[in-house]
Every structure is written in C-alpha cells, then in structure tokens.
Motif scaffolding. Structure first.
Motif, PDB file in Angstrom:
ATOM      1  N   CYS A 199      -0.171  70.656   1.004  1.00  0.00           N
ATOM      2  CA  CYS A 199      -1.126  70.143   1.973  1.00  0.00           C
ATOM      3  C   CYS A 199      -2.508  70.752   1.747  1.00  0.00           C
ATOM      4  O   CYS A 199      -2.639  71.967   1.589  1.00  0.00           O
TER       5      CYS A 199
ATOM      6  N   CYS B 162      -3.451  72.931   5.253  1.00  0.00           N
ATOM      7  CA  CYS B 162      -2.821  74.198   5.625  1.00  0.00           C
ATOM      8  C   CYS B 162      -2.117  74.864   4.448  1.00  0.00           C
ATOM      9  O   CYS B 162      -1.531  75.925   4.622  1.00  0.00           O
TER      10      CYS B 162
ATOM     11  N   CYS C 282       2.131  65.906   6.154  1.00  0.00           N
ATOM     12  CA  CYS C 282       2.511  67.316   6.151  1.00  0.00           C
ATOM     13  C   CYS C 282       3.431  67.632   7.330  1.00  0.00           C
ATOM     14  O   CYS C 282       3.108  67.305   8.471  1.00  0.00           O
TER      15      CYS C 282
ATOM     16  N   HIS D 298       3.973  70.405   8.524  1.00  0.00           N
ATOM     17  CA  HIS D 298       3.466  71.555   9.269  1.00  0.00           C
ATOM     18  C   HIS D 298       2.302  71.179  10.185  1.00  0.00           C
ATOM     19  O   HIS D 298       2.262  71.573  11.349  1.00  0.00           O
ATOM     20  N   CYS D 299       1.337  70.411   9.636  1.00  0.00           N
ATOM     21  CA  CYS D 299       0.144  70.130  10.446  1.00  0.00           C
ATOM     22  C   CYS D 299      -0.127  68.628  10.568  1.00  0.00           C
ATOM     23  O   CYS D 299      -1.144  68.231  11.123  1.00  0.00           O
TER      24      CYS D 299
ATOM     25  N   GLY E  35      -1.045  66.723   8.352  1.00  0.00           N
ATOM     26  CA  GLY E  35      -2.134  66.320   7.471  1.00  0.00           C
ATOM     27  C   GLY E  35      -1.671  65.217   6.525  1.00  0.00           C
ATOM     28  O   GLY E  35      -0.477  65.056   6.275  1.00  0.00           O
TER      29      GLY E  35
HETATM   30 ZN   LIG Z   1      -0.585  70.763   6.457  1.00  0.00          ZN
END
Ligand SMILES: [Zn+2]
Length: 103
Positions: A79, A82, A93, A95-96, A98
């Motif tokens: 990503c 992040c 992503c 996680h975020c 994205g």
């Molecule tokens: Zn991310």
C-alpha cells in the motif's frame, strides 16, 4: 458442520467467507469478536474461523478456499499510503482501505 478456514487476520477470514457465500454455501463465523479477548485464551484459539453449515458443501468449499489461497501467492502489493503488504487478490488495502496502485 466443519471448519474450512482459520486465520489470525479477520479481514482474510471475512474475505473467504464472502467467497463461499457468493457460491451459496452457508457459513458462520466462530471467534469473530474474540480478538479483543486475546490474553484470556491462547492466541490460536482466538483466531476467527469460517465454518460451513452443510458438510455436503465441504469439497466445494475447500476448492474455493484453496483457490483463494493460490491467488494470495500471486504478487503481493504494498500500500502506498500505509506501506502494509496486501495479498494479490485484494482490491483495496486491508489495513487502511487505500486503493491498489494499479487498479
Ligand atoms: Zn494501506
């Protein structure tokens, strides 16, 4: 009822569950909300698990799980926002949220 998938990352577990549900396989999650309880139970016991309701779906479910894992072995991407590593099959992503750099 049989367990077909288990991972410490609940995002991956939900991803597999969505794939199975898309094929009309009835599933349910175990340990879905237990991640906050790590420390009270051993780490592996707390991993979220995907179970299928009908054992007759087991063969097809494992095929779907297997092919989703194969996809993960493709080229992982990192990503840009992040710097978290994402599996090749992910559109965004984990996680975020994205965006994938090439999509
Ligand atoms: Zn991310």
């Amino acid at each position: 009822m049989k367990m077909v998938y288990c991972n410490e990352n609940s995002f991956l577990v939900n991803n597999v569950r969505n794939l199975l549900e898309a094929e009309q396989i009835n599933t349910f999650l175990k340990n879905e909300f237990s991640q906050g309880a790590v420390g009270e139970v051993s780490a592996t016991d707390a991993w979220p698990e995907v179970w299928i309701v009908n054992n007759t779906d087991f063969y097809q479910a494992m095929k779907i799980v297997h092919s989703s894992q194969q996809a993960h072995k493709g080229s992982d991407w990192v990503c840009a926002d992040c710097e978290e590593t994402n599996n090749a099959s992910f559109e965004i992503c984990w996680h975020c949220q994205g965006e994938h750099p090439q999509r």
